[in-house]
Design an enzyme around this catalytic site. Structure first.
Site, PDB file in Angstrom:
ATOM      1  N   ASP A 231       0.842  -1.204   0.000  1.00  0.00           N
ATOM      2  CA  ASP A 231       0.000   0.000   0.000  1.00  0.00           C
ATOM      3  C   ASP A 231       0.877   1.254   0.000  1.00  0.00           C
ATOM      4  OD1 ASP A 231      -2.293   1.835   0.891  1.00  0.00           O
ATOM      5  OD2 ASP A 231      -3.271  -0.126   0.883  1.00  0.00           O
TER       6      ASP A 231
ATOM      7  N   PRO B 251      -0.249   5.698  18.040  1.00  0.00           N
ATOM      8  CA  PRO B 251      -0.447   5.274  19.446  1.00  0.00           C
ATOM      9  C   PRO B 251      -1.439   4.122  19.611  1.00  0.00           C
ATOM     10  CG  PRO B 251      -1.446   7.436  19.031  1.00  0.00           C
ATOM     11  CD  PRO B 251      -0.629   7.099  17.823  1.00  0.00           C
ATOM     12  N   ASP B 252      -2.240   3.842  18.591  1.00  0.00           N
ATOM     13  CA  ASP B 252      -3.175   2.720  18.717  1.00  0.00           C
ATOM     14  C   ASP B 252      -2.728   1.519  17.889  1.00  0.00           C
ATOM     15  OD1 ASP B 252      -5.343   1.526  19.893  1.00  0.00           O
ATOM     16  OD2 ASP B 252      -6.839   2.390  18.531  1.00  0.00           O
TER      17      ASP B 252
ATOM     18  N   ASP C  55      14.075   2.619  -0.512  1.00  0.00           N
ATOM     19  CA  ASP C  55      14.791   2.637   0.770  1.00  0.00           C
ATOM     20  C   ASP C  55      14.067   1.771   1.801  1.00  0.00           C
ATOM     21  OD1 ASP C  55      12.758   4.150   2.111  1.00  0.00           O
ATOM     22  OD2 ASP C  55      13.591   6.007   1.291  1.00  0.00           O
TER      23      ASP C  55
ATOM     24  N   HIS D 158      -3.398   6.047   3.474  1.00  0.00           N
ATOM     25  CA  HIS D 158      -4.231   4.933   3.019  1.00  0.00           C
ATOM     26  C   HIS D 158      -3.772   3.598   3.622  1.00  0.00           C
ATOM     27  CE1 HIS D 158      -5.867   2.060   0.009  1.00  0.00           C
ATOM     28  NE2 HIS D 158      -6.815   2.940  -0.176  1.00  0.00           N
TER      29      HIS D 158
ATOM     30  N   ASN E 293      -6.778  -1.512  24.713  1.00  0.00           N
ATOM     31  CA  ASN E 293      -5.746  -0.638  25.291  1.00  0.00           C
ATOM     32  C   ASN E 293      -6.333   0.699  25.745  1.00  0.00           C
ATOM     33  OD1 ASN E 293      -6.283   0.312  22.731  1.00  0.00           O
ATOM     34  ND2 ASN E 293      -4.166   0.859  22.272  1.00  0.00           N
TER      35      ASN E 293
ATOM     36  N   ILE F 128      -9.730   2.792  18.662  1.00  0.00           N
ATOM     37  CA  ILE F 128     -10.569   1.748  18.083  1.00  0.00           C
ATOM     38  C   ILE F 128     -10.091   0.347  18.481  1.00  0.00           C
ATOM     39  CG2 ILE F 128     -11.181   3.176  16.093  1.00  0.00           C
ATOM     40  CD1 ILE F 128      -9.099   1.490  14.486  1.00  0.00           C
TER      41      ILE F 128
ATOM     42  N   SER G  31     -11.262  -0.579  -0.653  1.00  0.00           N
ATOM     43  CA  SER G  31      -9.960  -0.626   0.028  1.00  0.00           C
ATOM     44  C   SER G  31     -10.094  -1.000   1.490  1.00  0.00           C
ATOM     45  CB  SER G  31      -9.285   0.753  -0.019  1.00  0.00           C
ATOM     46  OG  SER G  31      -8.716   0.986  -1.263  1.00  0.00           O
TER      47      SER G  31
HETATM   48 CA   LIG Z   1      -7.439   0.560  20.566  1.00  0.00          CA
END
Ligand SMILES: [Ca+2]
Ligand SMILES: [Ca+2]
Ligand SMILES: [Ca+2]
Length: 477
Positions: A82, A90-91, A128, A137, A151, A155, A315
């Site tokens: 992709d 962070p998630d 690279d 995306h 956590n 989501i 997608s």
């Molecule tokens: Ca989460």
């Protein structure tokens, strides 16, 4: 120090923390706030409606795929070919990003695969080792599969055991070369991916793409491909139309095909592809870049610090399928790619026309049933074409399609007037030999007794008494 060297240093720290902090969140259901939220962008449905629709329902609301997911403990590598990945999101747990075990950041190609310091994947656009996502995306796709669940942040994702291998083949505006896609597919095969997600494509199927997809499929990988968003037949679309692709169409809130979704004989399955909520790569807004009419910058941002993003398209249907497929393999790593494909198809919720159809394939993904599906119970009935032809000086109607199964007993052809008939007339005798995309049988012209639309169906049965059908229509003027 390159950005990636820094990335890997952080990876090691994050992994240690994750090992300590992982709690049994599944027992009470995920505590991710957006999983429980509704109306974040003023809509009447749940923010993560797509995940719930496929079976990850809130515990206490009937059987949930979360219950079966608890037994999925084996890591499974999922190559996301992709625009790259925001691997600092962070998630997204750092352990959810694949790590090349044979490569160290030392300026050398330690594993001799032709890529220097390919620690977590590769950037085939710039050549690279940093598959960083500047478009957004790829991060959205990866988040559907592997966002951190339980956590207390953002989501819920589908599979905590998925290891995302980011292979960047598309640039800022979502363009990429077929040769880059092919190289990425070969990389994924070589480095142990069980699943490839290809949420990309365009008009015309290139030979290069066809060969790459077929190669991966032959090697036992499940190659999940988005059908495309032109509202067109995948026959002229790549790589969705490629042999060996597990092509996924998009459905909406009503479980009907989304208007933008491509369709065709290549479609194997459908999954929700409207208003799918996932991760936003930092400083990105890819819907803006695609130039959707009336879209204002930031319209798709969701959640604290706009760390989440909603988008529609095949997608985002494809990674729901790739995620569930990876969960099946995390539970049962011994299954083959073909077995997983069949489990997904046999367990789908039949929507649209009864049986397989070219808008939704076998139906809409159902994770709960897919996880519980028997790996070797497989039946497929498909009508591909119904066409009049001359045979021995008279006109007959040939029916082409597929009637197969792992324990096939027989198949029959049936005919009826109209598009939603209740009474069917059997045509010819029961057949015992399977047909894989060939001539299923012939309808004598005398059976067509009036003008209008007729429906032909092929009904297949196995020795256990299971039955499946596929339909096609014929317009007589
Ligand atoms: Ca989460
Ligand atoms: Ca290397
Ligand atoms: Ca190296």
């Amino acid at each position: 120090m390159s950005p990636l060297t820094r990335a890997v240093a952080l990876l090691a720290v994050a992994m240690a923390a994750a090992a300590v902090g992982r709690a049994g969140a599944q027992a009470t259901g995920p505590d991710d706030p957006l999983y429980h939220a509704r109306g974040a962008w003023g809509q009447a449905h749940d923010d993560q409606w797509a995940l719930k629709r496929i079976g990850f329902t809130r515990p206490g609301q009937g059987p949930s795929a979360w219950d079966l997911a608890a037994g999925a403990t084996h890591p499974v590598i999922v190559a996301v070919i992709d625009t790259g990945l925001d691997y600092f999101h962070p998630d997204l747990r750092r352990e959810s990003v694949w790590r090349n075990p044979s490569e160290t950041p030392n300026g050398r190609d330690d594993d001799g695969n032709g890529y220097v310091d390919d620690l977590i994947g590769w950037n085939f656009v710039d050549g690279d080792n940093n598959p960083w996502d500047i478009a957004g995306h790829g991060t959205h796709v990866a988040g559907v599969i592997a966002a951190a669940t339980g956590n207390r942040e953002g989501i819920a994702g589908i599979n905590p055991q998925a290891r995302i291998m980011p292979l960047k083949v598309m640039n800022f505006v979502g363009r990429g070369r077929a040769s880059g896609i092919a190289e990425a597919v070969f990389y994924a095969v070589r480095h142990g991916a069980r699943i490839i997600n290809l949420s990309l494509g365009g008009r015309q199927l290139s030979r290069t793409e066809q060969q790459a997809v077929e190669y991966a499929h032959r090697k036992g990988l499940l190659v999940v491909v988005a059908a495309g968003n032109l509202g067109a037949d995948t026959v002229d679309y790549g790589p969705a139309g490629a042999r060996g692709a597990f092509t996924v169409a998009a459905t909406g809130l009503d479980d009907r095909p989304a208007g933008f979704s491509n369709f065709g004989q290549a479609v194997k399955l459908a999954a929700p592809g409207v208003d799918v909520l996932s991760l936003r790569a930092r400083r990105t807004d890819f819907v803006l870049v695609t130039g959707v009419a009336g879209y204002r910058a930031g319209d798709s941002f969701v959640g604290p610090q706009a760390r989440y993003y909603r988008a529609s398209g095949t997608s985002f249907a494809a990674p729901l399928v790739a995620g569930v497929a990876s969960l099946i393999l995390s539970r049962s790593p011994g299954l083959t790619g073909t077995q997983v494909e069949r489990m997904l198809m046999m367990s789908a919720d039949d929507v649209e026309v009864p049986g397989w159809d070219q808008l939704t394939g076998a139906g809409r993904l159902n994770a709960l049933r897919a996880l519980a599906a028997a790996p070797d119970r497989y039946l497929l009935a498909k009508v591909r074409a119904i066409r009049p032809t001359r045979e021995g000086g008279r006109t007959v109607i040939q029916v082409h399609g597929t009637a197969e199964g792992n324990d096939l007993a027989s198949y029959t052809l049936e005919l009826a007037k109209g598009t939603a008939p209740e009474r069917w007339t059997p045509i010819g005798a029961e057949q015992a030999a399977p047909v894989a995309d060939g001539l299923l049988g012939i309808i004598p012209l005398r059976e067509i007794t009036s003008r209008g639309t007729w429906t032909v169906r092929v009904v297949v049965r196995d020795r256990l008494g299971n039955q499946r059908e596929g339909r096609g229509t014929l317009n007589v003027e």
